[in-house]
Motif scaffolding. Sequence first.
Motif, PDB file in Angstrom:
ATOM      1  N   TRP A  33      71.086  49.633  65.902  1.00 25.04           N
ATOM      2  CA  TRP A  33      72.595  50.124  66.232  1.00 25.04           C
ATOM      3  C   TRP A  33      72.596  49.889  67.591  1.00 25.04           C
ATOM      4  CZ3 TRP A  33      71.143  54.572  62.544  1.00 25.04           C
ATOM      5  CH2 TRP A  33      71.327  53.977  61.236  1.00 25.04           C
ATOM      6  N   CYS A  34      73.880  49.890  68.082  1.00 23.16           N
ATOM      7  CA  CYS A  34      74.058  49.744  69.471  1.00 23.16           C
ATOM      8  C   CYS A  34      73.736  51.193  70.149  1.00 23.16           C
ATOM      9  CB  CYS A  34      75.693  49.606  69.820  1.00 23.16           C
ATOM     10  SG  CYS A  34      76.375  48.464  69.023  1.00 23.16           S
ATOM     11  N   CYS A  37      75.692  54.654  69.360  1.00 23.38           N
ATOM     12  CA  CYS A  37      76.490  54.642  68.191  1.00 23.38           C
ATOM     13  C   CYS A  37      76.215  55.992  67.603  1.00 23.38           C
ATOM     14  CB  CYS A  37      75.952  53.571  67.144  1.00 23.38           C
ATOM     15  SG  CYS A  37      76.729  53.484  65.774  1.00 23.38           S
ATOM     16  N   CYS A  68      77.554  47.958  59.539  1.00 17.78           N
ATOM     17  CA  CYS A  68      76.513  48.505  60.158  1.00 17.78           C
ATOM     18  C   CYS A  68      75.784  49.796  59.698  1.00 17.78           C
ATOM     19  CB  CYS A  68      77.080  49.030  61.621  1.00 17.78           C
ATOM     20  SG  CYS A  68      77.659  47.618  62.540  1.00 17.78           S
ATOM     21  N   ASN A 138      84.053  55.370  61.217  1.00 20.75           N
ATOM     22  CA  ASN A 138      84.310  54.690  62.580  1.00 20.75           C
ATOM     23  C   ASN A 138      85.590  54.253  62.928  1.00 20.75           C
ATOM     24  OD1 ASN A 138      83.874  52.250  61.252  1.00 20.75           O
ATOM     25  ND2 ASN A 138      81.973  51.737  62.586  1.00 20.75           N
ATOM     26  N   CYS A 217      82.357  54.300  67.038  1.00 23.10           N
ATOM     27  CA  CYS A 217      82.004  52.850  67.377  1.00 23.10           C
ATOM     28  C   CYS A 217      82.146  52.525  68.723  1.00 23.10           C
ATOM     29  CB  CYS A 217      82.600  51.767  66.433  1.00 23.10           C
ATOM     30  SG  CYS A 217      82.281  50.005  67.118  1.00 23.10           S
ATOM     31  N   VAL A 218      81.005  52.884  69.421  1.00 30.43           N
ATOM     32  CA  VAL A 218      81.079  52.848  70.913  1.00 30.43           C
ATOM     33  C   VAL A 218      81.398  51.374  71.567  1.00 30.43           C
ATOM     34  CG1 VAL A 218      79.783  54.753  71.256  1.00 30.43           C
ATOM     35  CG2 VAL A 218      78.636  52.676  71.283  1.00 30.43           C
ATOM     36  N   THR A 219      81.042  50.385  70.596  1.00 30.15           N
ATOM     37  CA  THR A 219      81.212  48.972  71.131  1.00 30.15           C
ATOM     38  C   THR A 219      82.358  48.332  70.991  1.00 30.15           C
ATOM     39  OG1 THR A 219      78.702  48.648  70.608  1.00 30.15           O
ATOM     40  CG2 THR A 219      80.160  46.585  70.920  1.00 30.15           C
ATOM     41  N   PHE A 220      83.317  48.718  69.988  1.00 29.50           N
ATOM     42  CA  PHE A 220      84.450  47.959  69.742  1.00 29.50           C
ATOM     43  C   PHE A 220      85.674  48.914  69.582  1.00 29.50           C
ATOM     44  CE2 PHE A 220      81.160  45.240  67.619  1.00 29.50           C
ATOM     45  CZ  PHE A 220      81.251  44.088  68.324  1.00 29.50           C
TER      46      PHE A 220
HETATM   47  S1  SF4 Z   1      79.018  47.891  66.409  1.00 28.94           S
HETATM   48 FE1  SF4 Z   1      79.615  49.824  66.282  1.00 28.94          FE
HETATM   49  S2  SF4 Z   1      79.300  50.885  64.527  1.00 28.94           S
HETATM   50 FE2  SF4 Z   1      78.050  49.151  64.703  1.00 28.94          FE
HETATM   51  S3  SF4 Z   1      76.140  49.896  65.586  1.00 28.94           S
HETATM   52 FE3  SF4 Z   1      77.405  49.265  67.227  1.00 28.94          FE
HETATM   53  S4  SF4 Z   1      78.350  51.100  67.781  1.00 28.94           S
HETATM   54 FE4  SF4 Z   1      77.587  51.528  65.898  1.00 28.94          FE
END
Ligand code: SF4
Lengths: 296, 597
Positions: A33-34, A37, A68, A138, A217-220
Amino acid sequence: MADLREPVYLENKLAEVRDSGRLDYRSKSLPTWCPGCGYFSVAEGVTKALNDLHIANKDVTVVSGIGCASRFPFFTDTYGFHTLHGRTLPVATGIKVANDDLTVIVVGGDGDAFAIGGGHIPHAARRNVDITYLLFDNGIYGLTKGQTSPTSVHGFKTGTSPFENQDQPLNPLMMLLSYGSSWVGQAYAGEPHHLADMIAKAVTHRGFSYLHILSPCVTFDKTSMTYSNLNMMVRDLPENHDTSDMMAAMKEAATVDHPALGVFYEEARPTLADGFDEIIRRAQGRAAGPAAVAAE
Amino acid sequence: MNNTDFQIAICGSAGDGTIAAGDVMKRAMARAGFKVIAFDIYPPEIRGFGKCIARIRVTTEQVYSLKHHSDILVSLNDSHAIPHVPEVGRYGAVIYDQSAIAAVAEGEHISGHVQPDHLPYSLPLREISEQTTGSARSRNIVVLGYVAGLYDLPKDAFHDIIQEKFGRKAASIVESNIKAFEAGYALGADTFKLDFIQVGKPADKVNGNQVVMMTGNAAVVRGSLDAGLDAYFGYPITPATSIMEMLATELPKRGGRLLQTEDEIAALAATVGAGYAGARAATATSGPGLALMVEMLGLGVMAEVPSVIFVSQRGGPSTGMPTKTEQSDLHLAVFGGAGDCQRIVMAPTNVEGAYRCAGKAFEMAEKYQTPVIVLLDLYLSNRYETVILPKVNPFEPDSSKGRSASDPNKPYQRFAATDDHISPRAVPGEDGAIHTVTGLEHNELGRPNDQPDNHVRMSDKRHLKLQQALSHPGITIHKRFGDEGPVDVGILGWGSTFGEILEAMFLAREEGIRCSAMKAVMLSPLPVEPIKAFFDDCGAVLVPELNYEGQFANLVMSQIGRPVTRLNRVPGVPMKVSDILDEIRMLAERNRAVAAE
Ligand code: SF4
Ligand SMILES: Cc1ncc(C[n+]2csc(CCOP(=O)(O)OP(=O)(O)O)c2C)c(N)n1
Ligand SMILES: [Mg+2]
């Protein structure tokens, strides 16, 4: 929140974790995972809960879908079945039908559950399959890199909703309560200690337990279900909340602006396996057992 | 050989007791020791007064198809039976009620339709029924008695079956039915028989083995139970539902578990889940359900989890013709799914085969760690045949290559490379063998891995292991009948149509045509070598099947690389023996012409 006046030293913390035995439930694969997360908290919570409950690794099976969240079984040192998008619950049901002694934990994302897999949830709940369902919400499709999900808020902007999401989000807690889930709770990845506690309670419950986990979801998602937003929104359930009161649980579940954390509802009733025992007893012409009595 | 071979068709409306009369007839004949094949056709409406036909063929040796011509037609309702008069063969019998004749308009009574080479038997059915039982409702039993008397069929067997069939109701019902039967019998025995129908003695009892009469679906149930089915998951759909209904009663008696799931996706998902946890598990469906299952089938292939799927085909596409038979789900069963996902597919050709395939499917699923599809169709699922069940249970209760087959000094690898490409399988709860399985491509440990060499190696493993199913013990997966050596015409068939193929082949041989027929029971992997050898012997190869596209012909041509002559029909009912026979004659002639040049 932890008391930060006392300094916390890394090696002390590591020693504490190592000595606890929790690491025995981690696999050798590091989570993919990121960083940041919310899912890391769930992984920690699950290993802690299993360790605290002294459930042997070999007796645990983690079943996941696709997403994820569903990478989860690769990171625990237990049996695992990484299945198809949306099909966790029927696979887990089959596992329990074959071997009711196993502790089965089902994990999946909001899309896995309420979009593609939505048709299975009421049935696993009403049958009271003795499994624990950890729902990682998320509000987005993480693995496919950020599209709206059935729990995305109205007005959410993603790759598939560039002109903002026009649909209303579902209310999973109210759904699960009405489906007949015999244990319903909510936790938040930003409160890992409470989360670990809730996981232990959910696993301990005999019957279908549904734990809704709010997890950024810290990335999106930079705008909606972020840590800073959720930190401000979440609250505890009122201290006097009666977990046997379905209407009170419904009322709490309806307040989506300030999601409550804790056990909303719990109920003891015969499980799927109890039902099978009863059917077998009747088919073999033997007297009714306690399950039938309890059900009547 | 067959000193007895007659076929009776009883035709009436749903209210006439048509199917009930056919049921007594077939059970009585089976009880008397004859071999029986029977297939009823009834209207798609759930209730009402639509046309019903019960057809029963009675022989000394077991046959696997109905004849194109019936020898005896019994009419319980003339407007329904009139269109079937032409199905009666030369010097065959047409039996009907005389009482209605005065009241009906010209052309509406069956007597006006009987052909010059038919023998009509007109009898006062209604009167006899009313005189003996006080109501016209027993016409169906009176006429059975008449047939029994006319052809000197064993009376005791009829008495027994009437007793068993109606015994659960009031004693008076048994009594009045026996009376009705006796009255009919007396009249039949008194009638001077003019037709050419001969009934001999039944064959001697096969020592020790059980002779029972059952449907294809009942055979599937019996085979599954004998193979030790632990868990069943299903969603109702015609014509597979009766498998689930029979198991719902039988499985819990043996401590097994049956769950009606929310849909077919869940049915196979739960079957795969139970298989993963070590159970022998199965589901049954028809084409539309299989269409929903194919993604899960792929997971079973990828994660190497055993599962058994019974598929009874009906007319398609889409909801199609739920109460009509067809063989049009072969492409779906063999190829359906994402990626290269070969699975085992078997198609029994008769009821006894359905029993064998069902039981063996569990052995194979477990041994080769794969989904196994057993492909039936409505005609095979619903028809009755007398079958000989083996004295001792022919199925292995455990055919799994367990964890004990792996090296105890090495860490356990769920997908370990082995000589036979089958990896020792551990299930949840076992010590020291913890692993995760996945639908992602993975390495020997089960960890996701999409490297080129890994995908090549694992694709090899998944396909090569299945080749061993071609020599799985205790089951015939292909067989040739008829003339040996070079022949003018070879007929290659699969599934229930093979009965009609055999029938046509034997008729062609009687006409002096050199021909033989081969059945392929295993369709995936296909027994390529034996089929090639068959092609080598045949001047021409005919592939008759009940679908429009020639699905088996496509499969054979793609794997054997030689041309076939297709014979495709989609009437929703079994293929006509005469259609196959015409084609054999045509091919034989052409082949001789070519040879003469
Ligand atoms: S994309 Fe979002 S949900 Fe998936 S691992 Fe990364 S932070 Fe978590
Ligand atoms: C049948 C099918 N359709 C679509 C996909 C692609 N897909 C993979 S994960 C996913 C959504 C995941 O979202 P969610 O369940 O919320 O999990 P998250 O990644 O957010 O944890 C989709 C659409 C798939 N794998 N299978
Ligand atoms: Mg999600």
